[in-house]
Design an enzyme around this catalytic site. Structure first.
Site, PDB file in Angstrom:
ATOM      1  N   ASN A  10       0.143  -1.315  -0.006  1.00 24.59           N
ATOM      2  CA  ASN A  10       0.019   0.012  -0.130  1.00 24.59           C
ATOM      3  C   ASN A  10       0.853   1.539   0.038  1.00 24.59           C
ATOM      4  O   ASN A  10      -0.099   2.369   0.021  1.00 24.59           O
ATOM      5  CB  ASN A  10      -0.971   0.056   1.412  1.00 24.59           C
ATOM      6  CG  ASN A  10      -2.027  -1.237   1.294  1.00 24.59           C
ATOM      7  OD1 ASN A  10      -2.338  -0.941   0.526  1.00 24.59           O
ATOM      8  ND2 ASN A  10      -2.390  -1.562   2.511  1.00 24.59           N
ATOM      9  N   CYS A  11       1.984   1.268   0.219  1.00 26.82           N
ATOM     10  CA  CYS A  11       2.856   2.323  -0.206  1.00 26.82           C
ATOM     11  C   CYS A  11       3.859   2.524  -1.619  1.00 26.82           C
ATOM     12  O   CYS A  11       4.632   1.139  -1.612  1.00 26.82           O
ATOM     13  CB  CYS A  11       4.237   1.993   1.093  1.00 26.82           C
ATOM     14  SG  CYS A  11       5.132   3.206   0.834  1.00 26.82           S
ATOM     15  N   SER A  12       3.661   3.823  -1.419  1.00 32.61           N
ATOM     16  CA  SER A  12       3.862   3.848  -3.251  1.00 32.61           C
ATOM     17  C   SER A  12       5.614   3.638  -2.647  1.00 32.61           C
ATOM     18  O   SER A  12       6.070   3.584  -4.184  1.00 32.61           O
ATOM     19  CB  SER A  12       3.197   5.694  -3.667  1.00 32.61           C
ATOM     20  OG  SER A  12       3.826   6.400  -2.402  1.00 32.61           O
TER      21      SER A  12
END
Length: 116
Positions: A10-12
């Site tokens: 979920n972390c770019s």
């Protein structure tokens, strides 16, 4: 040497590092820390490899932190337990290569770490 990547999908920033490694043919092992949370012992090992205290890897801008932990005065051991129980609070990605580790954000950190 294979690079281990402690990752949150979920972390770019974490996704950008995986993309960089893939595009540059760097062999890596991705460990999704949300789906497979690190144990207390594993977190302590990562901290030793980072040569940092636990405060270095806490996501202090995370909503969960702000709502539940920002006002807490916890010991190093207590914070490690919190991170084991709430892996989304761990900064990511963390790159591990043998006995050393580094936060992989920004992506330039990952580039430096891989070239070392």
């Amino acid at each position: 040497m294979i690079v281990k990547v402690l990752h949150n999908g979920n972390c770019s920033k974490s996704n950008a590092v995986l993309e960089y490694l893939d595009e540059n043919g760097v062999p890596f092992e991705m460990i999704n820390i949300v789906e497979h949370p690190l144990s207390v012992t594993e977190i302590k090992t990562v901290l030793k490899k980072l040569n940092q205290s636990v405060s270095h890897i806490i996501r202090k801008t995370d909503r969960l932190y702000m709502e539940n932990f920002a006002d807490k005065d916890l010991s190093e051991e207590e914070w490690i337990q919190v991170l084991a129980e709430n892996p989304s609070l761990i900064q990511r990605p963390i790159l591990i290569k043998g006995p050393v580790a580094m936060l992989g954000r920004p992506v330039e950190n990952a580039k430096y770490f891989i070239d070392k």
